[in-house]
Design a protein around this motif. Structure first.
Motif, PDB file in Angstrom:
ATOM      1  N   LYS A   1       0.785  -1.120   0.096  1.00 45.81           N
ATOM      2  CA  LYS A   1      -0.082  -0.080  -0.013  1.00 45.81           C
ATOM      3  C   LYS A   1       1.069   1.326  -0.193  1.00 45.81           C
ATOM      4  CE  LYS A   1      -2.842   2.980   3.024  1.00 45.81           C
ATOM      5  NZ  LYS A   1      -3.138   2.956   4.284  1.00 45.81           N
ATOM      6  N   VAL A   2       0.472   2.112  -1.028  1.00 49.77           N
ATOM      7  CA  VAL A   2       1.359   3.491  -0.946  1.00 49.77           C
ATOM      8  C   VAL A   2       0.885   4.357   0.290  1.00 49.77           C
ATOM      9  CG1 VAL A   2       1.777   5.623  -2.206  1.00 49.77           C
ATOM     10  CG2 VAL A   2       1.814   3.468  -3.323  1.00 49.77           C
ATOM     11  N   GLU A   3       1.861   4.389   1.216  1.00 51.82           N
ATOM     12  CA  GLU A   3       1.387   5.426   2.395  1.00 51.82           C
ATOM     13  C   GLU A   3       1.517   6.650   2.134  1.00 51.82           C
ATOM     14  OE1 GLU A   3      -0.058   6.038   5.523  1.00 51.82           O
ATOM     15  OE2 GLU A   3       0.186   4.120   5.641  1.00 51.82           O
ATOM     16  N   THR A   4       0.578   7.407   2.290  1.00 60.35           N
ATOM     17  CA  THR A   4       0.456   9.015   2.206  1.00 60.35           C
ATOM     18  C   THR A   4       0.117   9.838   3.528  1.00 60.35           C
ATOM     19  OG1 THR A   4      -1.653   8.966   1.178  1.00 60.35           O
ATOM     20  CG2 THR A   4       0.160   9.030  -0.173  1.00 60.35           C
ATOM     21  N   ASP A   5      -0.241   9.011   4.591  1.00 58.58           N
ATOM     22  CA  ASP A   5      -0.549   9.562   5.890  1.00 58.58           C
ATOM     23  C   ASP A   5       0.599   9.733   6.685  1.00 58.58           C
ATOM     24  OD1 ASP A   5      -3.475  10.176   5.022  1.00 58.58           O
ATOM     25  OD2 ASP A   5      -3.966   8.089   5.544  1.00 58.58           O
ATOM     26  N   PHE A   6       1.131   8.207   6.980  1.00 53.62           N
ATOM     27  CA  PHE A   6       2.235   8.297   7.872  1.00 53.62           C
ATOM     28  C   PHE A   6       3.450   8.429   6.930  1.00 53.62           C
ATOM     29  CE2 PHE A   6      -1.332   6.111   9.741  1.00 53.62           C
ATOM     30  CZ  PHE A   6      -1.308   6.683  11.125  1.00 53.62           C
ATOM     31  N   THR A   7       4.572   8.942   7.720  1.00 51.61           N
ATOM     32  CA  THR A   7       5.696   8.890   7.068  1.00 51.61           C
ATOM     33  C   THR A   7       6.994   8.044   7.816  1.00 51.61           C
ATOM     34  OG1 THR A   7       6.426  11.014   8.226  1.00 51.61           O
ATOM     35  CG2 THR A   7       5.561  11.031   5.991  1.00 51.61           C
ATOM     36  N   ARG A   8       8.004   7.569   7.170  1.00 53.05           N
ATOM     37  CA  ARG A   8       9.084   6.788   7.741  1.00 53.05           C
ATOM     38  C   ARG A   8       9.888   7.935   8.381  1.00 53.05           C
ATOM     39  NH1 ARG A   8      14.072   5.671   6.106  1.00 53.05           N
ATOM     40  NH2 ARG A   8      15.223   4.271   7.013  1.00 53.05           N
ATOM     41  N   ALA A   9      10.521   8.779   7.465  1.00 51.23           N
ATOM     42  CA  ALA A   9      11.592   9.763   7.856  1.00 51.23           C
ATOM     43  C   ALA A   9      11.334  11.144   7.244  1.00 51.23           C
ATOM     44  CB  ALA A   9      12.806   8.835   7.525  1.00 51.23           C
ATOM     45  N   ALA A  10      11.870  12.073   7.863  1.00 52.39           N
ATOM     46  CA  ALA A  10      11.777  13.379   7.092  1.00 52.39           C
ATOM     47  C   ALA A  10      13.018  13.884   6.762  1.00 52.39           C
ATOM     48  CB  ALA A  10      11.163  14.512   8.013  1.00 52.39           C
ATOM     49  N   LYS A  11      13.064  14.901   5.850  1.00 54.67           N
ATOM     50  CA  LYS A  11      14.238  15.508   5.574  1.00 54.67           C
ATOM     51  C   LYS A  11      14.904  16.057   6.640  1.00 54.67           C
ATOM     52  CE  LYS A  11      16.355  18.812   2.101  1.00 54.67           C
ATOM     53  NZ  LYS A  11      17.363  17.957   1.820  1.00 54.67           N
ATOM     54  N   GLY A  12      16.300  16.059   6.655  1.00 50.85           N
ATOM     55  CA  GLY A  12      16.838  16.341   7.897  1.00 50.85           C
ATOM     56  C   GLY A  12      16.945  15.666   9.140  1.00 50.85           C
ATOM     57  N   GLY A  13      16.073  14.451   8.920  1.00 47.70           N
ATOM     58  CA  GLY A  13      16.151  13.258  10.138  1.00 47.70           C
ATOM     59  C   GLY A  13      16.942  12.110  10.171  1.00 47.70           C
ATOM     60  N   THR A  14      16.857  11.120  10.657  1.00 47.56           N
ATOM     61  CA  THR A  14      17.773  10.112  10.913  1.00 47.56           C
ATOM     62  C   THR A  14      17.384   8.828   9.736  1.00 47.56           C
ATOM     63  OG1 THR A  14      16.070   8.933  12.607  1.00 47.56           O
ATOM     64  CG2 THR A  14      18.017  10.495  13.240  1.00 47.56           C
ATOM     65  N   GLY A  15      16.723   9.270   8.712  1.00 49.49           N
ATOM     66  CA  GLY A  15      16.183   8.108   7.755  1.00 49.49           C
ATOM     67  C   GLY A  15      17.442   7.352   7.109  1.00 49.49           C
ATOM     68  N   SER A  16      18.700   8.204   7.096  1.00 46.12           N
ATOM     69  CA  SER A  16      19.821   7.643   6.354  1.00 46.12           C
ATOM     70  C   SER A  16      20.659   6.584   7.259  1.00 46.12           C
ATOM     71  CB  SER A  16      20.537   8.413   5.619  1.00 46.12           C
ATOM     72  OG  SER A  16      21.126   9.371   6.680  1.00 46.12           O
TER      73      SER A  16
ATOM     74  N   THR B   1      19.467   8.020  -3.129  1.00 48.91           N
ATOM     75  CA  THR B   1      19.465   8.102  -1.387  1.00 48.91           C
ATOM     76  C   THR B   1      19.675   9.798  -1.137  1.00 48.91           C
ATOM     77  OG1 THR B   1      21.949   7.946  -1.972  1.00 48.91           O
ATOM     78  CG2 THR B   1      20.751   6.009  -1.553  1.00 48.91           C
ATOM     79  N   SER B   2      19.279   9.814   0.292  1.00 49.40           N
ATOM     80  CA  SER B   2      19.327  10.961   0.620  1.00 49.40           C
ATOM     81  C   SER B   2      19.279  10.673   2.173  1.00 49.40           C
ATOM     82  CB  SER B   2      17.662  11.817   0.290  1.00 49.40           C
ATOM     83  OG  SER B   2      16.832  11.210   0.740  1.00 49.40           O
ATOM     84  N   ASP B   3      19.149  12.076   2.880  1.00 51.59           N
ATOM     85  CA  ASP B   3      19.154  11.829   4.489  1.00 51.59           C
ATOM     86  C   ASP B   3      17.868  11.128   5.058  1.00 51.59           C
ATOM     87  OD1 ASP B   3      17.455  14.095   3.886  1.00 51.59           O
ATOM     88  OD2 ASP B   3      18.703  15.269   4.966  1.00 51.59           O
ATOM     89  N   SER B   4      16.937  10.875   4.006  1.00 49.56           N
ATOM     90  CA  SER B   4      15.627  10.388   4.620  1.00 49.56           C
ATOM     91  C   SER B   4      15.715   8.885   3.950  1.00 49.56           C
ATOM     92  CB  SER B   4      14.416  11.062   4.041  1.00 49.56           C
ATOM     93  OG  SER B   4      14.346  11.231   2.811  1.00 49.56           O
ATOM     94  N   ILE B   5      16.421   8.343   3.322  1.00 47.89           N
ATOM     95  CA  ILE B   5      16.470   7.098   2.514  1.00 47.89           C
ATOM     96  C   ILE B   5      17.744   6.429   2.937  1.00 47.89           C
ATOM     97  CG2 ILE B   5      16.622   5.718   0.398  1.00 47.89           C
ATOM     98  CD1 ILE B   5      14.955   7.742  -0.823  1.00 47.89           C
ATOM     99  N   LEU B   6      17.750   5.107   3.672  1.00 44.34           N
ATOM    100  CA  LEU B   6      18.921   4.224   3.805  1.00 44.34           C
ATOM    101  C   LEU B   6      19.594   3.956   2.505  1.00 44.34           C
ATOM    102  CD1 LEU B   6      20.372   2.831   6.248  1.00 44.34           C
ATOM    103  CD2 LEU B   6      19.076   0.948   5.867  1.00 44.34           C
TER     104      LEU B   6
END
Length: 354
Positions: free
Chosen positions: A178-193, A250-255
């Motif tokens: 399911k494409v998730e558009t309400d919840f997020t895993r990581a934000a720009k500037g966060g710890t997603g990477s 890849t970015s700061d929100s993608i591993l």
């Protein structure tokens, strides 16, 4: 003196190996007999030890339990036909762990402790390496803040542990996402990477809601606009659109997935067109509408590739065509596995053999 000479090894007196059914391993069900443990105190790393796997004692005030300074990695070792062991892309995993530790304000683990300590640990538990097709010895390094204080602070003490366990194939059936558009895993500037514990704990709730609705996982979108694909559950997301292998950059929100990097490198070797670029939800919708999307899959250490059968977008189930051995994902997976088994030339220097 070499690190391997300094490591104290305390072998278990009772192995749990006879309890293991190597034909029904699953993933994460078994843990090998030993673990490596090393402490960071007074600004330096102590000498690591290899001891029987078991519980450790922690104060309820341990900082990691309160403020989340906890980082882990995941990689695999394979038994070759000639009896040698191949620890696949260990340097790449080590470098990623250093980046994760830096993001979480944690001291870097010395390379000799990570690489040589891991080699010694696997040698001690070599009998746990599966010989069955698709089997591997999964390696889990973990480091957490171990200082016993409850004030909000960066810890001055840490515990580093590595343990292993035999695993089989992962994700045996194609996934329904399911494409998730309400919840997020990581934000720009966060710890997603960073491969830190909080990223996974925070993903549980939306993932559970998706499973209750009949899906296997979610396809995460960006936190800013929820318009662009980021990751596929716990893996990097990859698509074949108009014959081109496409994956989000890849970015700061993608591993930065090691398997992702390996597959893109192999795509270049095989002459498969590939691009790392933003992928909008609308692009996927148009690709399904015009039948230009032929494959979608997750890429990660556990599964290598996990085929996606269905993507739920804006209330509509979009189905991918049936896959076969000629599918790009399986061409890449087969080439990767051949290199790991030393059946093809390792021209990128990915194998660590001993």
């Amino acid at each position: 003196m070499e690190l391997t000479d300094e490591i104290m090894v305390q072998r278990t007196t009772k192995s749990r190996l006879p309890e293991v059914d190597f034909n029904k391993l699953g993933f994460g069900n078994y843990i090998s007999d030993h673990m490596l443990i090393c402490y960071y105190k007074n600004g330096q790393w102590e000498t690591p030890s290899i001891v029987p796997f078991g519980d450790i004692s922690l104060s309820p005030a341990t900082l990691a339990l309160h403020y989340g300074q906890s980082v882990f990695e995941g990689l695999k070792a394979f038994r070759l036909d000639d009896g040698r062991v191949n620890l696949f892309r260990v340097q790449k995993h080590y470098e990623r762990m250093l980046r994760s530790l830096s993001r979480m304000c944690m001291p870097g683990i010395p390379e000799e402790i990570f690489v040589e300590g891991l080699r010694r640990l696997i040698e001690v538990d070599k009998d746990w390496l599966p010989t069955q097709p698709g089997g591997a010895l999964y390696v889990r390094p973990i480091m957490f803040a171990s200082e016993a204080k409850y004030g909000v602070k960066i810890s001055d003490e840490y515990c580093f542990i590595m343990f292993t366990g035999p695993v089989g194939s992962y994700f045996s059936n194609p996934l329904r996402l399911k494409v998730e558009t309400d919840f997020t895993r990581a934000a720009k500037g966060g710890t997603g990477s960073a491969k830190c514990a909080g990223n996974y704990g925070g993903a549980y709730y939306p993932t559970q809601k998706a499973k209750e609705a009949g899906f296997d996982q979610v396809l995460w979108t960006d936190a800013r606009e929820n318009k662009y694909i980021e990751e596929s559950g716990m893996m990097n997301a990859m698509f074949v659109i108009d014959g081109v292998l496409v994956t989000p950059p890849t970015s700061d929100s993608i591993l930065a997935g090691v398997t992702r990097d390996s597959l893109l490198t192999l795509a270049d070797d095989l002459g498969i067109p590939n691009e790392a670029r933003p992928i909008a939800i609308t692009e996927l919708e148009n690709a399904f509408r015009h039948n230009t999307i032929s494959e979608a899959f997750g890429a990660g250490t556990a599964a290598v590739v996990a085929p996606i059968a269905t993507i739920h977008l804006n209330g509509i189930d979009h189905h991918l065509p049936a896959y076969n051995d000629n599918s790009i994902m399986f061409q890449l997976k087969n080439r990767l596995e051949a290199i790991r088994k030393c059946q093809e030339e390792d021209k990128h220097g990915w194998n660590f053999l001993f």
